[in-house]
Design a protein around this motif. Sequence first.
Motif, PDB file in Angstrom:
ATOM      1  N   HIS A   1     -25.294  32.423  -9.989  1.00 55.98           N
ATOM      2  CA  HIS A   1     -26.398  31.543 -10.370  1.00 55.98           C
ATOM      3  C   HIS A   1     -26.992  31.911 -11.726  1.00 55.98           C
ATOM      4  N   PRO A   2     -27.298  30.917 -12.560  1.00 59.54           N
ATOM      5  CA  PRO A   2     -27.881  31.210 -13.873  1.00 59.54           C
ATOM      6  C   PRO A   2     -29.372  31.563 -13.821  1.00 59.54           C
ATOM      7  N   TYR A   3     -30.066  31.281 -12.723  1.00 58.26           N
ATOM      8  CA  TYR A   3     -31.494  31.602 -12.625  1.00 58.26           C
ATOM      9  C   TYR A   3     -31.686  33.086 -12.355  1.00 58.26           C
ATOM     10  N   GLU A   4     -32.769  33.633 -12.875  1.00 58.07           N
ATOM     11  CA  GLU A   4     -33.144  35.006 -12.571  1.00 58.07           C
ATOM     12  C   GLU A   4     -33.549  35.127 -11.102  1.00 58.07           C
ATOM     13  N   VAL A   5     -34.283  34.138 -10.603  1.00 64.62           N
ATOM     14  CA  VAL A   5     -34.711  34.088  -9.204  1.00 64.62           C
ATOM     15  C   VAL A   5     -34.338  32.710  -8.653  1.00 64.62           C
ATOM     16  N   PRO A   6     -33.110  32.556  -8.164  1.00 67.65           N
ATOM     17  CA  PRO A   6     -32.700  31.245  -7.667  1.00 67.65           C
ATOM     18  C   PRO A   6     -33.363  30.919  -6.331  1.00 67.65           C
ATOM     19  N   GLU A   7     -33.562  29.637  -6.097  1.00 71.18           N
ATOM     20  CA  GLU A   7     -34.042  29.196  -4.783  1.00 71.18           C
ATOM     21  C   GLU A   7     -32.862  29.190  -3.838  1.00 71.18           C
ATOM     22  N   ILE A   8     -32.859  30.137  -2.925  1.00 71.48           N
ATOM     23  CA  ILE A   8     -31.856  30.172  -1.863  1.00 71.48           C
ATOM     24  C   ILE A   8     -32.642  30.378  -0.576  1.00 71.48           C
ATOM     25  N   ILE A   9     -32.718  29.335   0.217  1.00 74.75           N
ATOM     26  CA  ILE A   9     -33.453  29.419   1.483  1.00 74.75           C
ATOM     27  C   ILE A   9     -32.570  28.877   2.599  1.00 74.75           C
ATOM     28  N   ALA A  10     -32.722  29.426   3.787  1.00 71.57           N
ATOM     29  CA  ALA A  10     -31.963  28.976   4.945  1.00 71.57           C
ATOM     30  C   ALA A  10     -32.874  28.195   5.875  1.00 71.57           C
ATOM     31  N   LEU A  11     -32.407  27.050   6.283  1.00 73.22           N
ATOM     32  CA  LEU A  11     -33.130  26.194   7.208  1.00 73.22           C
ATOM     33  C   LEU A  11     -32.264  26.010   8.445  1.00 73.22           C
ATOM     34  N   PRO A  12     -32.780  26.295   9.635  1.00 74.60           N
ATOM     35  CA  PRO A  12     -31.944  26.169  10.831  1.00 74.60           C
ATOM     36  C   PRO A  12     -31.583  24.705  11.104  1.00 74.60           C
ATOM     37  N   ILE A  13     -30.351  24.505  11.526  1.00 76.46           N
ATOM     38  CA  ILE A  13     -29.934  23.196  12.008  1.00 76.46           C
ATOM     39  C   ILE A  13     -30.218  23.213  13.502  1.00 76.46           C
ATOM     40  N   VAL A  14     -31.236  22.499  13.929  1.00 81.03           N
ATOM     41  CA  VAL A  14     -31.646  22.566  15.326  1.00 81.03           C
ATOM     42  C   VAL A  14     -30.965  21.521  16.197  1.00 81.03           C
ATOM     43  N   ALA A  15     -30.382  20.502  15.586  1.00 88.90           N
ATOM     44  CA  ALA A  15     -29.663  19.487  16.350  1.00 88.90           C
ATOM     45  C   ALA A  15     -28.720  18.771  15.403  1.00 88.90           C
ATOM     46  N   GLY A  16     -27.681  18.183  15.951  1.00 93.66           N
ATOM     47  CA  GLY A  16     -26.731  17.422  15.153  1.00 93.66           C
ATOM     48  C   GLY A  16     -25.597  16.922  16.016  1.00 93.66           C
ATOM     49  N   SER A  17     -24.713  16.172  15.410  1.00 91.40           N
ATOM     50  CA  SER A  17     -23.578  15.645  16.169  1.00 91.40           C
ATOM     51  C   SER A  17     -22.686  16.807  16.606  1.00 91.40           C
ATOM     52  N   ARG A  18     -22.281  16.770  17.837  1.00 87.81           N
ATOM     53  CA  ARG A  18     -21.472  17.845  18.425  1.00 87.81           C
ATOM     54  C   ARG A  18     -20.217  18.111  17.592  1.00 87.81           C
ATOM     55  N   SER A  19     -19.535  17.052  17.189  1.00 83.68           N
ATOM     56  CA  SER A  19     -18.286  17.244  16.443  1.00 83.68           C
ATOM     57  C   SER A  19     -18.538  17.838  15.053  1.00 83.68           C
ATOM     58  N   TYR A  20     -19.640  17.448  14.400  1.00 84.95           N
ATOM     59  CA  TYR A  20     -19.938  17.994  13.073  1.00 84.95           C
ATOM     60  C   TYR A  20     -20.314  19.471  13.165  1.00 84.95           C
ATOM     61  N   LEU A  21     -21.132  19.825  14.132  1.00 83.71           N
ATOM     62  CA  LEU A  21     -21.532  21.223  14.292  1.00 83.71           C
ATOM     63  C   LEU A  21     -20.338  22.102  14.636  1.00 83.71           C
ATOM     64  N   LYS A  22     -19.441  21.581  15.452  1.00 83.88           N
ATOM     65  CA  LYS A  22     -18.219  22.318  15.790  1.00 83.88           C
ATOM     66  C   LYS A  22     -17.370  22.517  14.540  1.00 83.88           C
ATOM     67  N   TRP A  23     -17.281  21.483  13.713  1.00 82.94           N
ATOM     68  CA  TRP A  23     -16.511  21.564  12.475  1.00 82.94           C
ATOM     69  C   TRP A  23     -17.085  22.638  11.537  1.00 82.94           C
ATOM     70  N   ILE A  24     -18.418  22.687  11.392  1.00 82.05           N
ATOM     71  CA  ILE A  24     -19.049  23.729  10.558  1.00 82.05           C
ATOM     72  C   ILE A  24     -18.621  25.107  11.050  1.00 82.05           C
ATOM     73  N   GLU A  25     -18.699  25.293  12.355  1.00 80.76           N
ATOM     74  CA  GLU A  25     -18.343  26.581  12.936  1.00 80.76           C
ATOM     75  C   GLU A  25     -16.870  26.912  12.696  1.00 80.76           C
ATOM     76  N   GLU A  26     -15.995  25.952  12.913  1.00 83.99           N
ATOM     77  CA  GLU A  26     -14.563  26.182  12.711  1.00 83.99           C
ATOM     78  C   GLU A  26     -14.241  26.528  11.260  1.00 83.99           C
TER      79      GLU A  26
END
Length: 124
Positions: free
Chosen positions: A93-118
């Motif tokens: 990243h070119p920033y000295e202090v980049p914005e990197i934050i994690a936001l939980p995915i609390v719900a979503g389509s079953r197939s999409y969430l499985k794909w992320i995991e795979e």
Amino acid sequence: MRRLPDADRVGLSCNGARGAAGRPGLARTGDYIADSVLPVVEAGLAACVSRVGPINSTYRWQGAIQDEPEVLLVIKTVIPRYSELEMRLKSLHPYEVPEIIALPIVAGSRSYLKWIEEETTSKQ
């Protein structure tokens, strides 16, 4: 829609648009995106990176109010890959202090969430 009681998947927000020597501008954004997005997906650190923007961010930096154009990256991954992904993003990243934050995915389509995991666990 599938509920995730353990919130084991996260979406990350990462902004980046400053030019060389910390000067604002979108000129280096393309370089940063090209240099960071493909490698994190290829390495299995993220299943998908969505680019949003350009957007404008207003913030205080070194005592002055800034209003800068940026591109927001929404990065989908799993918790076990977060630390390695954060380190990789910071190193690129070119920033000295980049914005990197994690936001939980609390719900979503079953197939999409499985794909992320795979896509993020098979590369470890």
